[in-house]
Write an enzyme that holds these catalytic residues in place. Structure first.
Site, PDB file in Angstrom:
ATOM      1  N   GLU A   1      -0.250  -1.433   5.585  1.00 45.85           N
ATOM      2  CA  GLU A   1       0.868  -1.052   6.646  1.00 45.85           C
ATOM      3  C   GLU A   1       0.815   0.380   6.939  1.00 45.85           C
ATOM      4  O   GLU A   1       0.975   0.987   8.040  1.00 45.85           O
ATOM      5  CB  GLU A   1       2.488  -1.235   5.741  1.00 45.85           C
ATOM      6  CG  GLU A   1       3.432  -1.000   6.864  1.00 45.85           C
ATOM      7  CD  GLU A   1       4.048   0.469   7.276  1.00 45.85           C
ATOM      8  OE1 GLU A   1       4.650   0.751   8.099  1.00 45.85           O
ATOM      9  OE2 GLU A   1       3.474   1.467   6.298  1.00 45.85           O
ATOM     10  N   ASP A  52       0.805  -1.029  -0.158  1.00 41.32           N
ATOM     11  CA  ASP A  52      -0.005   0.005  -0.017  1.00 41.32           C
ATOM     12  C   ASP A  52       0.893   1.315  -0.038  1.00 41.32           C
ATOM     13  O   ASP A  52       1.877   1.476   0.151  1.00 41.32           O
ATOM     14  CB  ASP A  52      -0.964  -0.003   1.332  1.00 41.32           C
ATOM     15  CG  ASP A  52      -0.288  -0.349   2.662  1.00 41.32           C
ATOM     16  OD1 ASP A  52       0.581  -1.025   2.486  1.00 41.32           O
ATOM     17  OD2 ASP A  52      -0.553   0.608   3.530  1.00 41.32           O
TER      18      ASP A  52
END
Ligand SMILES: [Zn+2]
Length: 404
Positions: free
Chosen positions: A139, A74
């Protein structure tokens, strides 16, 4: 013989940047990696698939020891696109510098791990042990992906972990913890000319925050293993009208914890503070909605030593490229130069807070990956050579760590 030439290396990074994995949509990118690894004989599997999100695990080699490589798919939102000089999701190159959202944090690190795995496998390496690639989702917000990876036992037999977050050629061996807390205060509305008929919700909250600022900062100063504990009130709101007593008020704070002032001690301190004001008549409550412990290894753990030795030849001259877009950015994280890399405490939290839990004190753990301070900023950039260098560095790191 290298399997990937420069243009193939660039293609992988370009493809990864094009997936708009802004706090979601990681599965598309993970499917791409399964396919890429599969083409070179490495089977990868998706884990924890839900909606358009998932983790990925791939492995090469046999037996033990096991070295872990980890990175997240991400990226943070590019924000105001008008501040970008190029499309954030189209990898753009100018003068040896690459631009794109996630190019530093941390799609180049991830691409370097993937290509390193493919090249090692093609060279019949590692001779001993295994390399496990752990690719996570989410994350940047909540670290849900790495929490699931850890709870599924995939870290239990891992003997050392490399996190490919952007450090440039510096090496981080530990990181502070992080906690988010929300304070709520309940009052009773009344006309501001007749406060005896109501209760001002802002008053006790203000007192609590002032007291918390003072006590966390005073006590937090004395820490030495990772620097001070950091406490900051980051949002505040309350009241609706200038001539009414507010019946509610809220504030949020972020706390960066250290081993000497850990999350448990923060929880205890918060409880004492809130109890104290409630005994004096306030109606305060609080909710800790994020709670990540600090991760500490030793400055001379085995991976630090290996990384320090083998990264030296790559660190030439001034490596921290600052073009005109970044001329105002402070070089607070002094970057490695002339063969000197800094061994640092990572200021930010990474997936290691979930992955390196319950490991021995000298557990081989480092954060080292291609990047600089441009992460999360518009025009995020990366020195192209640094990306290529880390593809080599990760291969050498694995071979060194996995010696018999
Ligand atoms: Zn990151």
């Amino acid at each position: 013989m290298a399997v990937f030439d420069d243009s193939m290396k660039m293609d992988v990074l370009k493809d990864l940047i094009a997936f708009k994995t802004v706090n979601g949509h990681e599965k598309e990118a993970a499917d791409y990696l399964v396919d890429l690894l599969g083409r070179y004989g490495i089977s990868a599997r998706l884990l924890d698939v839900h909606d358009d999100r998932c983790n990925l695990v791939a492995e090469i080699g046999e037996g033990s020891p096991v070295l872990g490589f980890t990175g997240h798919l991400d990226v943070v939102d590019p924000g105001d696109v008008s501040l970008w000089k190029s499309d954030p999701f189209a990898l753009t190159e100018s003068d040896g510098v690459l631009f794109g959202r996630g190019v530093a944090d941390m799609k180049a690190g991830l691409a370097a791990f993937v290509i390193a795995l493919i090249e090692l496998k093609a060279a019949g390496l590692p001779k001993f042990g295994r390399i496990r690639l752990l690719v996570t989702f989410g994350e940047e917000i909540g670290e849900e992906g790495s929490e699931l990876v850890a709870s599924s036992g995939l870290m239990d037999d891992v003997d050392g972990l490399v996190v490919g977050e952007p450090t440039g050629f510096n090496i981080a061996y530990s990181q502070k913890g992080s906690m988010d807390v929300k304070f709520s205060s309940v009052g009773k509305a009344a006309h501001s000319s007749m406060p005896q008929l109501g209760f001002n919700a802002i008053d006790p909250l203000m007192n609590l925050l002032t007291k918390a600022n003072r006590s966390f900062r005073d006590d937090g100063e004395k820490m030495d293993s990772m620097g001070p504990l950091i406490f900051n009130v980051t949002t505040i709101k309350g009241g609706t009208q200038v001539n009414s007593l507010p019946d509610s008020a809220e504030a949020e704070a972020n706390i960066r914890t250290v081993p000497e002032f850990d999350n448990a001690k923060v929880r205890e301190t918060l409880k004492k503070l809130v109890d104290r004001y409630n005994e004096e008549g306030a109606h305060l409550s609080y909710d800790i909605f994020m709670d990540q412990e600090p991760v500490a290894s030793t400055k001379d753990n085995r991976l630090v030593k290996i990384a320090q030795e083998l990264m030296k030849p790559y660190v030439k001259g001034e490596t921290h490229y600052l073009n005109d877009l970044f001329k105002d950015m402070p070089k607070t994280l002094q970057m490695a130069k002339n063969g000197d890399m800094l061994i640092v405490v990572s200021p930010g939290v990474t997936d290691a807070s979930n992955l390196v839990k319950d490991k021995p004190a000298d557990y081989p753990f480092i954060v080292a990956g291609p990047g600089n301070l441009s992460q999360h900023a518009p025009n995020e950039y990366l020195d192209k050579q640094m990306y290529f260098d880390f593809i080599d560095i990760y291969q050498k790191m694995a071979v060194n760590f996995l010696q018999k």
